[in-house]
Design a protein around this motif. Structure first.
Motif, PDB file in Angstrom:
ATOM      1  N   VAL A   2      10.452  14.825  43.307  1.00 50.37           N
ATOM      2  CA  VAL A   2       9.694  13.772  44.731  1.00 50.37           C
ATOM      3  C   VAL A   2       8.274  13.787  44.177  1.00 50.37           C
ATOM      4  O   VAL A   2       8.022  14.533  43.334  1.00 50.37           O
ATOM      5  CB  VAL A   2       9.675  14.590  46.068  1.00 50.37           C
ATOM      6  CG1 VAL A   2       8.408  14.569  47.293  1.00 50.37           C
ATOM      7  CG2 VAL A   2      11.216  15.431  46.317  1.00 50.37           C
ATOM      8  N   ILE A   3       7.925  12.262  44.332  1.00 47.85           N
ATOM      9  CA  ILE A   3       6.994  12.524  43.495  1.00 47.85           C
ATOM     10  C   ILE A   3       5.580  11.736  43.978  1.00 47.85           C
ATOM     11  O   ILE A   3       5.776  10.498  44.747  1.00 47.85           O
ATOM     12  CB  ILE A   3       7.474  11.080  42.536  1.00 47.85           C
ATOM     13  CG1 ILE A   3       8.158  11.997  40.688  1.00 47.85           C
ATOM     14  CG2 ILE A   3       6.049  10.590  41.733  1.00 47.85           C
ATOM     15  CD1 ILE A   3       8.793  10.976  39.826  1.00 47.85           C
ATOM     16  N   THR A   4       4.997  12.421  44.317  1.00 46.03           N
ATOM     17  CA  THR A   4       3.327  11.471  44.986  1.00 46.03           C
ATOM     18  C   THR A   4       2.728  10.894  44.320  1.00 46.03           C
ATOM     19  O   THR A   4       2.110  10.991  42.782  1.00 46.03           O
ATOM     20  CB  THR A   4       2.568  13.022  45.650  1.00 46.03           C
ATOM     21  OG1 THR A   4       3.480  12.970  46.575  1.00 46.03           O
ATOM     22  CG2 THR A   4       1.803  11.439  46.924  1.00 46.03           C
TER      23      THR A   4
ATOM     24  N   ASN B 226      14.629   8.903  41.627  1.00 45.51           N
ATOM     25  CA  ASN B 226      12.597   9.390  42.983  1.00 45.51           C
ATOM     26  C   ASN B 226      12.648   9.607  44.026  1.00 45.51           C
ATOM     27  O   ASN B 226      13.189   8.058  44.127  1.00 45.51           O
ATOM     28  CB  ASN B 226      11.854   9.530  42.217  1.00 45.51           C
ATOM     29  CG  ASN B 226      11.899  10.385  40.106  1.00 45.51           C
ATOM     30  OD1 ASN B 226      12.326  10.914  39.756  1.00 45.51           O
ATOM     31  ND2 ASN B 226      11.753   8.873  39.652  1.00 45.51           N
TER      32      ASN B 226
ATOM     33  N   LYS C 134       1.330  15.393  51.453  1.00 49.86           N
ATOM     34  CA  LYS C 134       1.858  14.667  49.880  1.00 49.86           C
ATOM     35  C   LYS C 134       2.185  15.739  49.266  1.00 49.86           C
ATOM     36  O   LYS C 134       2.944  15.506  48.220  1.00 49.86           O
ATOM     37  CB  LYS C 134       1.307  13.057  50.389  1.00 49.86           C
ATOM     38  CG  LYS C 134       1.646  12.395  51.568  1.00 49.86           C
ATOM     39  CD  LYS C 134       0.759  11.173  51.344  1.00 49.86           C
ATOM     40  CE  LYS C 134       0.836  10.709  52.724  1.00 49.86           C
ATOM     41  NZ  LYS C 134       0.734   9.223  52.627  1.00 49.86           N
TER      42      LYS C 134
ATOM     43  N   ALA D 142       5.689  17.626  47.179  1.00 49.75           N
ATOM     44  CA  ALA D 142       5.465  16.735  45.747  1.00 49.75           C
ATOM     45  C   ALA D 142       6.200  17.952  44.507  1.00 49.75           C
ATOM     46  O   ALA D 142       5.220  18.484  45.078  1.00 49.75           O
ATOM     47  CB  ALA D 142       4.975  15.779  45.588  1.00 49.75           C
TER      48      ALA D 142
ATOM     49  N   LYS E  60       1.479  21.417  40.062  1.00 49.13           N
ATOM     50  CA  LYS E  60       2.347  20.585  39.985  1.00 49.13           C
ATOM     51  C   LYS E  60       2.646  19.746  38.243  1.00 49.13           C
ATOM     52  O   LYS E  60       0.995  20.139  38.160  1.00 49.13           O
ATOM     53  CB  LYS E  60       2.274  19.682  41.200  1.00 49.13           C
ATOM     54  CG  LYS E  60       2.354  20.372  42.789  1.00 49.13           C
ATOM     55  CD  LYS E  60       3.134  20.191  43.365  1.00 49.13           C
ATOM     56  CE  LYS E  60       3.187  21.010  43.930  1.00 49.13           C
ATOM     57  NZ  LYS E  60       4.442  21.037  45.148  1.00 49.13           N
TER      58      LYS E  60
END
Length: 106
Positions: free
Chosen positions: A7-9, A32, A64, A68, A96
């Motif tokens: 999961v990428i924000t 992703n 969010k 991520a 992160k």
């Protein structure tokens, strides 16, 4: 490719709407799950500037980032504004990974 998806924000100035859309597409095709901004205040979504809305959106964006595995910074021309810098610092503080559209991953 089927399985666990990263999961990428996306983070960055909303003036770079086209770059956000391109990054979202590319990262999705790479397998992703991509979380992006809901409104582009610097690209015409004037609702952002209604009283209390920007603060709410900034708070939501931290959530969010929490969801991520990493953030991907849309830093067209190397530009990172103060809001984005705050998001980068928040992401690092919560351990992160931070990657950038342009330049070295710091």
């Amino acid at each position: 490719m089927v399985g666990k998806y990263k999961v990428i924000t996306l983070c960055g100035s909303t003036r770079f709407k086209d770059a956000f859309m391109e990054a979202q597409k590319r990262l999705t095709l790479e397998g992703n799950i991509v979380i992006s901004v809901g409104l582009f205040g610097h690209s015409g979504d004037d609702e952002v500037w209604t009283e209390g809305i920007k603060e709410m959106l900034d708070d939501m964006h931290r959530y969010k980032i929490d969801m991520a595995d990493e953030i991907f910074v849309i830093n067209v021309g190397g530009y990172v504004g103060s809001s984005t810098q705050g998001e980068i610092e928040y992401a690092k503080a919560t351990r992160k990974k931070v990657r950038y559209l342009e330049g070295q991953d710091l």
